[in-house]
Design a protein around this motif. Structure first.
Motif, PDB file in Angstrom:
ATOM      1  N   THR A  26       0.812  -1.222   0.000  1.00  0.00           N
ATOM      2  CA  THR A  26       0.000   0.000   0.000  1.00  0.00           C
ATOM      3  C   THR A  26       0.843   1.269   0.000  1.00  0.00           C
ATOM      4  OG1 THR A  26      -0.117  -0.168   2.407  1.00  0.00           O
ATOM      5  CG2 THR A  26      -1.937  -1.118   1.143  1.00  0.00           C
ATOM      6  N   ILE A  27       2.159   1.115   0.114  1.00  0.00           N
ATOM      7  CA  ILE A  27       3.046   2.277   0.156  1.00  0.00           C
ATOM      8  C   ILE A  27       3.432   2.680  -1.271  1.00  0.00           C
ATOM      9  CG2 ILE A  27       5.275   3.138   0.923  1.00  0.00           C
ATOM     10  CD1 ILE A  27       3.168   2.761   3.114  1.00  0.00           C
ATOM     11  N   TYR A  28       3.285   3.983  -1.560  1.00  0.00           N
ATOM     12  CA  TYR A  28       3.633   4.486  -2.887  1.00  0.00           C
ATOM     13  C   TYR A  28       4.580   5.670  -2.774  1.00  0.00           C
ATOM     14  CZ  TYR A  28      -0.055   1.487  -4.590  1.00  0.00           C
ATOM     15  OH  TYR A  28      -0.821   0.383  -4.894  1.00  0.00           O
ATOM     16  N   GLY A  29       5.164   6.053  -3.889  1.00  0.00           N
ATOM     17  CA  GLY A  29       6.030   7.219  -3.913  1.00  0.00           C
ATOM     18  C   GLY A  29       7.384   6.995  -3.265  1.00  0.00           C
ATOM     19  N   ILE A  30       7.855   5.763  -3.287  1.00  0.00           N
ATOM     20  CA  ILE A  30       9.142   5.450  -2.655  1.00  0.00           C
ATOM     21  C   ILE A  30      10.277   6.135  -3.405  1.00  0.00           C
ATOM     22  CG2 ILE A  30      10.788   3.612  -2.141  1.00  0.00           C
ATOM     23  CD1 ILE A  30       8.401   1.776  -1.638  1.00  0.00           C
ATOM     24  N   CYS A  94      16.169  -1.356   8.032  1.00  0.00           N
ATOM     25  CA  CYS A  94      15.984  -0.758   6.718  1.00  0.00           C
ATOM     26  C   CYS A  94      15.094   0.484   6.849  1.00  0.00           C
ATOM     27  CB  CYS A  94      15.347  -1.747   5.760  1.00  0.00           C
ATOM     28  SG  CYS A  94      13.772  -2.400   6.324  1.00  0.00           S
ATOM     29  N   TYR A  95      15.164   1.335   5.866  1.00  0.00           N
ATOM     30  CA  TYR A  95      14.286   2.501   5.842  1.00  0.00           C
ATOM     31  C   TYR A  95      13.880   2.793   4.406  1.00  0.00           C
ATOM     32  CZ  TYR A  95      17.952   5.506   3.945  1.00  0.00           C
ATOM     33  OH  TYR A  95      18.906   6.060   3.134  1.00  0.00           O
ATOM     34  N   VAL A  96      12.791   3.502   4.317  1.00  0.00           N
ATOM     35  CA  VAL A  96      12.262   3.896   3.009  1.00  0.00           C
ATOM     36  C   VAL A  96      11.811   5.344   3.106  1.00  0.00           C
ATOM     37  CG1 VAL A  96      10.305   3.586   1.455  1.00  0.00           C
ATOM     38  CG2 VAL A  96      11.521   1.593   2.303  1.00  0.00           C
ATOM     39  N   ASN A  97      12.300   6.173   2.240  1.00  0.00           N
ATOM     40  CA  ASN A  97      11.792   7.541   2.125  1.00  0.00           C
ATOM     41  C   ASN A  97      10.733   7.568   1.032  1.00  0.00           C
ATOM     42  OD1 ASN A  97      13.450   8.628   4.109  1.00  0.00           O
ATOM     43  ND2 ASN A  97      15.107   9.013   2.682  1.00  0.00           N
ATOM     44  N   ARG A  98       9.768   8.415   1.200  1.00  0.00           N
ATOM     45  CA  ARG A  98       8.686   8.455   0.215  1.00  0.00           C
ATOM     46  C   ARG A  98       8.155   9.866   0.043  1.00  0.00           C
ATOM     47  NH1 ARG A  98       3.415   6.363   3.408  1.00  0.00           N
ATOM     48  NH2 ARG A  98       4.083   6.840   5.536  1.00  0.00           N
ATOM     49  N   ILE A  99       7.592  10.109  -1.102  1.00  0.00           N
ATOM     50  CA  ILE A  99       7.000  11.406  -1.411  1.00  0.00           C
ATOM     51  C   ILE A  99       5.660  11.518  -0.695  1.00  0.00           C
ATOM     52  CG2 ILE A  99       6.089  12.845  -3.268  1.00  0.00           C
ATOM     53  CD1 ILE A  99       8.060  11.388  -5.156  1.00  0.00           C
ATOM     54  N   GLY A 100       5.468  12.625  -0.014  1.00  0.00           N
ATOM     55  CA  GLY A 100       4.173  12.891   0.579  1.00  0.00           C
ATOM     56  C   GLY A 100       3.879  12.160   1.869  1.00  0.00           C
ATOM     57  N   GLY A 101       4.907  11.564   2.481  1.00  0.00           N
ATOM     58  CA  GLY A 101       4.690  10.854   3.729  1.00  0.00           C
ATOM     59  C   GLY A 101       5.972  10.736   4.519  1.00  0.00           C
ATOM     60  N   PRO A 102       5.855  10.429   5.791  1.00  0.00           N
ATOM     61  CA  PRO A 102       7.069  10.302   6.610  1.00  0.00           C
ATOM     62  C   PRO A 102       7.870   9.060   6.225  1.00  0.00           C
ATOM     63  CG  PRO A 102       5.150   9.578   7.842  1.00  0.00           C
ATOM     64  CD  PRO A 102       4.628  10.143   6.556  1.00  0.00           C
ATOM     65  N   PRO A 103       9.158   9.060   6.533  1.00  0.00           N
ATOM     66  CA  PRO A 103       9.970   7.865   6.258  1.00  0.00           C
ATOM     67  C   PRO A 103       9.441   6.661   7.038  1.00  0.00           C
ATOM     68  CG  PRO A 103      11.353   9.736   6.791  1.00  0.00           C
ATOM     69  CD  PRO A 103       9.954  10.129   7.113  1.00  0.00           C
ATOM     70  N   LEU A 104       9.656   5.491   6.485  1.00  0.00           N
ATOM     71  CA  LEU A 104       9.307   4.243   7.160  1.00  0.00           C
ATOM     72  C   LEU A 104      10.584   3.547   7.595  1.00  0.00           C
ATOM     73  CD1 LEU A 104       6.626   2.859   4.687  1.00  0.00           C
ATOM     74  CD2 LEU A 104       6.261   4.282   6.707  1.00  0.00           C
ATOM     75  N   GLN A 105      10.505   2.882   8.720  1.00  0.00           N
ATOM     76  CA  GLN A 105      11.670   2.155   9.197  1.00  0.00           C
ATOM     77  C   GLN A 105      11.233   0.827   9.783  1.00  0.00           C
ATOM     78  OE1 GLN A 105      14.460   4.588  11.178  1.00  0.00           O
ATOM     79  NE2 GLN A 105      15.818   2.936  11.779  1.00  0.00           N
ATOM     80  N   GLY A 106      12.085  -0.184   9.616  1.00  0.00           N
ATOM     81  CA  GLY A 106      11.792  -1.500  10.133  1.00  0.00           C
ATOM     82  C   GLY A 106      12.341  -1.695  11.527  1.00  0.00           C
ATOM     83  N   GLN A 107      11.935  -2.785  12.151  1.00  0.00           N
ATOM     84  CA  GLN A 107      12.374  -3.074  13.512  1.00  0.00           C
ATOM     85  C   GLN A 107      13.792  -3.602  13.567  1.00  0.00           C
ATOM     86  OE1 GLN A 107       9.207  -5.651  14.982  1.00  0.00           O
ATOM     87  NE2 GLN A 107       8.447  -3.958  16.217  1.00  0.00           N
ATOM     88  N   GLY A 108      14.306  -4.065  12.485  1.00  0.00           N
ATOM     89  CA  GLY A 108      15.688  -4.510  12.455  1.00  0.00           C
ATOM     90  C   GLY A 108      15.848  -6.014  12.548  1.00  0.00           C
TER      91      GLY A 108
END
Length: 115
Positions: A26-30, A94-108
């Motif tokens: 469901t995540i877009y704009g990565i 890991c992390y993911v930057n995306r357009i129009g939303g805050p960065p996402l990060q995993g638990q590791g």
């Protein structure tokens, strides 16, 4: 929303591991994707990042041993780690930057390298 990182484990020095991380469908704009790590009693440090144009940058400690890659169709980022040393022992996130939303990060995922 969290990312799912996997692939960590216990290996001996000199061996390899491949970490994987997948963002929800469901995540877009990565845009950029990457990996951090944090060793016990140490600050978090950037391991590698890769842009949408697949330009990669690495932390100075990588010294050509790691390769980051991405699969945009799967919304996934990977980290191939070769010639691991005990100094690479850490939790890798890991992390993911995306357009129009805050960065996402995993638990590791924990990587432990024994001598």
């Amino acid at each position: 929303v969290q990312l799912q990182a996997s692939g960590g484990g216990l290996v001996q020095a000199g061996e390899s591991l491949r970490l994987s991380c997948k963002a929800p469908a469901t995540i877009y704009g990565i845009t950029d994707m990457g990996w951090y790590r944090q060793a016990p009693k140490s600050q978090r440090e950037l391991v590698a990042m890769i842009s949408r144009a697949e330009i990669a940058n690495y932390g100075p400690f990588v010294r050509g041993r790691f390769t980051i890659s991405r699969d945009d169709a799967k919304k996934a980022v990977y980290l191939q780690m070769n010639k691991l040393g005990t100094e690479d022992t850490a939790v890798y996130s890991c992390y993911v930057n995306r357009i129009g939303g805050p960065p996402l990060q995993g638990q590791g995922t924990l990587v432990t390298v024994s001598s």
